[in-house]
Design a protein around this motif. Structure first.
Motif, PDB file in Angstrom:
ATOM      1  N   ASN A 194       0.830  -1.213   0.000  1.00  0.00           N
ATOM      2  CA  ASN A 194       0.000   0.000   0.000  1.00  0.00           C
ATOM      3  C   ASN A 194       0.861   1.259   0.000  1.00  0.00           C
ATOM      4  O   ASN A 194       0.511   2.264  -0.611  1.00  0.00           O
ATOM      5  CB  ASN A 194      -0.993  -0.011   1.166  1.00  0.00           C
ATOM      6  CG  ASN A 194      -0.325   0.045   2.518  1.00  0.00           C
ATOM      7  OD1 ASN A 194       0.781  -0.465   2.703  1.00  0.00           O
ATOM      8  ND2 ASN A 194      -1.006   0.660   3.480  1.00  0.00           N
ATOM      9  N   ARG A 195       2.018   1.214   0.663  1.00  0.00           N
ATOM     10  CA  ARG A 195       2.916   2.371   0.681  1.00  0.00           C
ATOM     11  C   ARG A 195       3.503   2.599  -0.716  1.00  0.00           C
ATOM     12  O   ARG A 195       3.636   3.737  -1.161  1.00  0.00           O
ATOM     13  CB  ARG A 195       4.035   2.170   1.694  1.00  0.00           C
ATOM     14  CG  ARG A 195       4.969   3.368   1.682  1.00  0.00           C
ATOM     15  CD  ARG A 195       5.659   3.631   2.954  1.00  0.00           C
ATOM     16  NE  ARG A 195       4.717   3.860   4.025  1.00  0.00           N
ATOM     17  CZ  ARG A 195       4.972   3.631   5.298  1.00  0.00           C
ATOM     18  NH1 ARG A 195       6.138   3.178   5.672  1.00  0.00           N
ATOM     19  NH2 ARG A 195       4.070   3.863   6.223  1.00  0.00           N
ATOM     20  N   VAL A 196       3.862   1.522  -1.407  1.00  0.00           N
ATOM     21  CA  VAL A 196       4.385   1.645  -2.779  1.00  0.00           C
ATOM     22  C   VAL A 196       3.342   2.317  -3.658  1.00  0.00           C
ATOM     23  O   VAL A 196       3.643   3.255  -4.392  1.00  0.00           O
ATOM     24  CB  VAL A 196       4.799   0.272  -3.358  1.00  0.00           C
ATOM     25  CG1 VAL A 196       5.219   0.408  -4.817  1.00  0.00           C
ATOM     26  CG2 VAL A 196       5.915  -0.364  -2.531  1.00  0.00           C
ATOM     27  N   TYR A 197       2.086   1.847  -3.559  1.00  0.00           N
ATOM     28  CA  TYR A 197       1.022   2.451  -4.361  1.00  0.00           C
ATOM     29  C   TYR A 197       0.807   3.917  -3.993  1.00  0.00           C
ATOM     30  O   TYR A 197       0.572   4.758  -4.873  1.00  0.00           O
ATOM     31  CB  TYR A 197      -0.290   1.675  -4.212  1.00  0.00           C
ATOM     32  CG  TYR A 197      -0.347   0.432  -5.067  1.00  0.00           C
ATOM     33  CD1 TYR A 197      -0.329   0.517  -6.460  1.00  0.00           C
ATOM     34  CD2 TYR A 197      -0.402  -0.829  -4.485  1.00  0.00           C
ATOM     35  CE1 TYR A 197      -0.376  -0.619  -7.243  1.00  0.00           C
ATOM     36  CE2 TYR A 197      -0.452  -1.973  -5.260  1.00  0.00           C
ATOM     37  CZ  TYR A 197      -0.437  -1.861  -6.641  1.00  0.00           C
ATOM     38  OH  TYR A 197      -0.481  -2.989  -7.427  1.00  0.00           O
ATOM     39  N   GLU A 198       0.889   4.242  -2.724  1.00  0.00           N
ATOM     40  CA  GLU A 198       0.731   5.635  -2.301  1.00  0.00           C
ATOM     41  C   GLU A 198       1.825   6.515  -2.916  1.00  0.00           C
ATOM     42  O   GLU A 198       1.544   7.623  -3.383  1.00  0.00           O
ATOM     43  CB  GLU A 198       0.773   5.739  -0.778  1.00  0.00           C
ATOM     44  CG  GLU A 198      -0.453   5.187  -0.095  1.00  0.00           C
ATOM     45  CD  GLU A 198      -0.317   5.144   1.417  1.00  0.00           C
ATOM     46  OE1 GLU A 198      -1.354   4.946   2.084  1.00  0.00           O
ATOM     47  OE2 GLU A 198       0.810   5.296   1.945  1.00  0.00           O
TER      48      GLU A 198
END
Length: 122
Positions: A85-89
């Protein structure tokens, strides 16, 4: 060999057109045409260095470009950036890069730290 410095945009355009024509003919080194191509290319480089600013790429676009170049997935970035989720953010510009992320991206993917520290355009 009538060659003049490039002073204007019009000179620049004419020189680029001549370079393109010479490159299409693929002249050999050491021939008059090859020498002319070499000199014109040097003049264009000097003109561009003075008149054409180089804009640093957007950090997120640089990451996406490197992902594409290296055939990397979001999962491949997890050890570098953090959970999925952090990568996508980060990739969707919802979260800025942190200094540790920048260091790991630079070390792991070879992206210039200068590029990674610039503000995202999104």
């Amino acid at each position: 060999m009538d060659i003049r410095p490039i002073h204007t945009e019009a000179d620049y355009a004419v020189t680029l057109k001549e370079i393109s024509t010479l490159m299409d003919s693929d002249p050999d080194l050491g021939t008059p045409e090859g020498d002319r191509l070499d000199i014109l290319a040097t003049l264009v480089q000097a003109y561009e260095a003075k008149h054409v600013p180089i804009i640093a790429p957007d950090p997120v676009e640089a990451i996406k470009f490197r992902m594409e170049q290296s055939n990397l997935s979001v999962k491949d970035l997890e050890p570098i950036i953090g959970r999925r989720n952090r990568v996508y953010e980060v990739l969707n510009r919802k979260r800025p890069l942190t200094l540790p992320m920048i260091r790991r991206l630079h070390k792991s993917l070879g992206i210039s730290a200068d590029v990674l520290i610039t503000e995202s355009l999104g």
